[in-house]
Scaffold this motif. Structure first.
Motif, PDB file in Angstrom:
ATOM      1  N   UNK A  88       1.490  11.866  -3.437  1.00 33.97           N
ATOM      2  CA  UNK A  88       0.323  11.634  -2.615  1.00 33.97           C
ATOM      3  C   UNK A  88      -0.372  10.310  -2.835  1.00 33.97           C
ATOM      4  N   UNK A  89      -0.404   9.826  -4.201  1.00 39.14           N
ATOM      5  CA  UNK A  89      -0.758   8.514  -4.327  1.00 39.14           C
ATOM      6  C   UNK A  89       0.026   7.290  -3.578  1.00 39.14           C
ATOM      7  N   UNK A  90       1.173   7.576  -2.981  1.00 37.09           N
ATOM      8  CA  UNK A  90       2.132   6.814  -2.325  1.00 37.09           C
ATOM      9  C   UNK A  90       1.684   6.663  -0.818  1.00 37.09           C
ATOM     10  N   UNK A  91       1.080   7.655  -0.262  1.00 34.30           N
ATOM     11  CA  UNK A  91       0.983   7.684   1.002  1.00 34.30           C
ATOM     12  C   UNK A  91       0.186   6.593   1.672  1.00 34.30           C
ATOM     13  N   UNK A  92      -0.637   5.733   1.115  1.00 31.19           N
ATOM     14  CA  UNK A  92      -1.569   4.898   1.854  1.00 31.19           C
ATOM     15  C   UNK A  92      -0.554   3.570   1.772  1.00 31.19           C
ATOM     16  N   UNK A  93       0.608   3.365   1.248  1.00 31.39           N
ATOM     17  CA  UNK A  93       1.426   2.312   1.111  1.00 31.39           C
ATOM     18  C   UNK A  93       2.556   2.637   2.317  1.00 31.39           C
ATOM     19  N   UNK A  94       2.834   3.988   2.613  1.00 32.90           N
ATOM     20  CA  UNK A  94       3.982   4.171   3.647  1.00 32.90           C
ATOM     21  C   UNK A  94       3.364   4.182   4.992  1.00 32.90           C
ATOM     22  N   UNK A  95       3.810   3.119   6.004  1.00 38.70           N
ATOM     23  CA  UNK A  95       3.109   2.979   7.100  1.00 38.70           C
ATOM     24  C   UNK A  95       3.971   3.598   8.280  1.00 38.70           C
ATOM     25  N   UNK A  96       3.366   3.677   9.562  1.00 39.99           N
ATOM     26  CA  UNK A  96       3.909   4.631  10.562  1.00 39.99           C
ATOM     27  C   UNK A  96       5.193   3.810  10.959  1.00 39.99           C
ATOM     28  N   UNK A  97       5.259   2.496  10.872  1.00 39.41           N
ATOM     29  CA  UNK A  97       6.394   1.755  11.241  1.00 39.41           C
ATOM     30  C   UNK A  97       7.718   1.543  10.357  1.00 39.41           C
ATOM     31  N   UNK A  98       7.646   2.327   9.074  1.00 38.46           N
ATOM     32  CA  UNK A  98       8.463   2.439   8.144  1.00 38.46           C
ATOM     33  C   UNK A  98       9.905   3.223   8.545  1.00 38.46           C
ATOM     34  N   UNK A  99      10.889   2.715   7.915  1.00 40.28           N
ATOM     35  CA  UNK A  99      12.215   3.301   8.322  1.00 40.28           C
ATOM     36  C   UNK A  99      12.714   4.229   7.256  1.00 40.28           C
ATOM     37  N   UNK A 100      13.434   5.240   7.471  1.00 40.96           N
ATOM     38  CA  UNK A 100      14.237   5.882   6.415  1.00 40.96           C
ATOM     39  C   UNK A 100      15.803   5.622   6.605  1.00 40.96           C
ATOM     40  N   UNK A 101      16.322   5.498   5.468  1.00 43.12           N
ATOM     41  CA  UNK A 101      17.682   5.211   5.358  1.00 43.12           C
ATOM     42  C   UNK A 101      18.309   5.787   4.234  1.00 43.12           C
ATOM     43  N   UNK A 102      19.485   5.848   4.150  1.00 44.39           N
ATOM     44  CA  UNK A 102      20.360   6.535   3.218  1.00 44.39           C
ATOM     45  C   UNK A 102      21.103   5.522   2.335  1.00 44.39           C
ATOM     46  N   UNK A 103      20.916   5.439   0.869  1.00 44.24           N
ATOM     47  CA  UNK A 103      21.906   4.439  -0.024  1.00 44.24           C
ATOM     48  C   UNK A 103      22.163   5.197  -1.115  1.00 44.24           C
ATOM     49  N   UNK A 104      22.649   4.456  -2.079  1.00 42.80           N
ATOM     50  CA  UNK A 104      23.261   5.043  -3.172  1.00 42.80           C
ATOM     51  C   UNK A 104      23.025   4.454  -4.364  1.00 42.80           C
ATOM     52  N   UNK A 105      22.850   5.273  -5.539  1.00 43.72           N
ATOM     53  CA  UNK A 105      22.349   4.612  -6.818  1.00 43.72           C
ATOM     54  C   UNK A 105      23.865   4.024  -7.619  1.00 43.72           C
ATOM     55  N   UNK A 106      23.813   2.805  -7.207  1.00 41.88           N
ATOM     56  CA  UNK A 106      25.076   1.851  -7.616  1.00 41.88           C
ATOM     57  C   UNK A 106      26.104   2.285  -6.676  1.00 41.88           C
ATOM     58  N   UNK A 107      27.360   1.521  -7.014  1.00 40.25           N
ATOM     59  CA  UNK A 107      28.609   1.669  -6.060  1.00 40.25           C
ATOM     60  C   UNK A 107      29.013   3.243  -5.743  1.00 40.25           C
ATOM     61  N   UNK A 108      29.115   4.073  -6.801  1.00 38.76           N
ATOM     62  CA  UNK A 108      29.505   5.446  -6.772  1.00 38.76           C
ATOM     63  C   UNK A 108      28.734   6.326  -7.270  1.00 38.76           C
ATOM     64  N   UNK A 109      27.340   6.057  -7.396  1.00 40.79           N
ATOM     65  CA  UNK A 109      26.416   6.879  -7.662  1.00 40.79           C
ATOM     66  C   UNK A 109      25.824   7.798  -6.635  1.00 40.79           C
ATOM     67  N   UNK A 110      25.001   8.805  -7.064  1.00 39.03           N
ATOM     68  CA  UNK A 110      24.219   9.810  -6.152  1.00 39.03           C
ATOM     69  C   UNK A 110      23.635   9.168  -4.926  1.00 39.03           C
ATOM     70  N   UNK A 111      23.587   9.892  -3.860  1.00 38.67           N
ATOM     71  CA  UNK A 111      22.890   9.354  -2.763  1.00 38.67           C
ATOM     72  C   UNK A 111      21.364   9.416  -2.992  1.00 38.67           C
ATOM     73  N   UNK A 112      20.675   8.393  -2.385  1.00 36.01           N
ATOM     74  CA  UNK A 112      18.991   8.537  -2.501  1.00 36.01           C
ATOM     75  C   UNK A 112      18.664   8.005  -1.076  1.00 36.01           C
ATOM     76  N   UNK A 113      17.400   8.445  -0.774  1.00 38.88           N
ATOM     77  CA  UNK A 113      16.874   8.424   0.667  1.00 38.88           C
ATOM     78  C   UNK A 113      15.799   7.122   0.427  1.00 38.88           C
TER      79      UNK A 113
END
Length: 252
Positions: A88-113
């Protein structure tokens, strides 16, 4: 019998106590990962392909883990809905024009949003709001592109090796120029002849200047050059006078 019974009860009690401790530690770790003990809010986004993203994977904003993926649901044959649980305390920093994408932790790590940063002028998101998304780049597509590039490089290097071999063997125009001494001597002779021709041309021009038939023509050309030089000098003098006048005006 009583001694053995008491030892058994003590051991059983210690085992049960240890089990409870491990149970509470597991609940604490899972709850911390799932943000069960912190106030949270929800967001949603959609992808064509989630590229291996799973429920429970981390959500990152500005490089910090701020939540987890709560649910992944297929809406239709071209849309996958992803539900996010964010602190909840992060809500004020996330704006309506932010975008969601999918990355990874390192080269072969788990996926992160990953939630990208928005503009300072945009409003903060509300609970349950939808975020636009950017489709992730598939690892298979990257590897296929790298493979094609490697194949092209191999073909080019092979062609260059063949060209260099032909040049060393004296084949082709460039090879003959480098390897054939006769052609090299002919080029040197041609350059020498051109130098002699230019020198002879200069001598002919000097002789023509002293010829009584062409003397008037060359004198006329020289006078025209002198007049042009005088005009340039006059222009320079006028420019200097204008500068002096401007300096005088500034002093006044």
């Amino acid at each position: 019998m009583n001694t053995h019974s008491q030892e058994f009860k003590v051991r059983l009690g210690l085992f049960v106590a240890a089990g409870f401790v491990l149970f509470f530690i597991a609940i604490f770790l899972i709850g911390r990962q799932k943000n069960l003990f912190n106030p949270v809010f929800q967001l949603t986004t959609t992808f064509y392909n989630v590229s291996g993203l799973q429920v429970g994977n981390n959500i990152r904003f500005s490089g910090i883990n701020v939540g987890t993926v709560d649910n992944i649901k297929i809406i239709n044959d071209s849309t996958v809905q992803v539900s996010l649980v964010v602190q909840k305390d992060i809500q004020k920093f996330i704006k309506t024009d932010c975008l969601a994408t999918i990355g990874s932790e390192g080269i072969i790590g788990d996926r992160v949003l990953v939630i990208t940063q928005g503009s300072s002028e945009a409003k903060s998101v509300k609970d349950g709001q939808f975020l636009a998304s950017v489709e992730p780049v598939e690892t298979d597509a990257i590897m296929a592109s790298v493979e094609i590039t490697a194949q092209n490089a191999e073909i080019i290097s092979g062609q260059l090796a063949e060209i260099m071999f032909n040049i060393n063997q004296g084949k082709g125009t460039l090879g003959r120029l480098i390897q054939d001494s006769i052609i090299a001597e002919n080029i040197d002779m041609t350059i020498l002849n051109l130098r002699k021709s230019s020198k002879g041309l200069n001598e002919n021009m000097e002789a023509a200047k002293h010829n009584f038939l062409l003397r008037g023509f060359f004198k006329k050309k020289e006078k025209e050059k002198e007049k042009e030089k005088e005009k340039e000098k006059e222009k320079e003098k006028e420019a200097e006078k204008l500068k002096e006048k401007s300096l005088d005006l500034k002093k006044e």
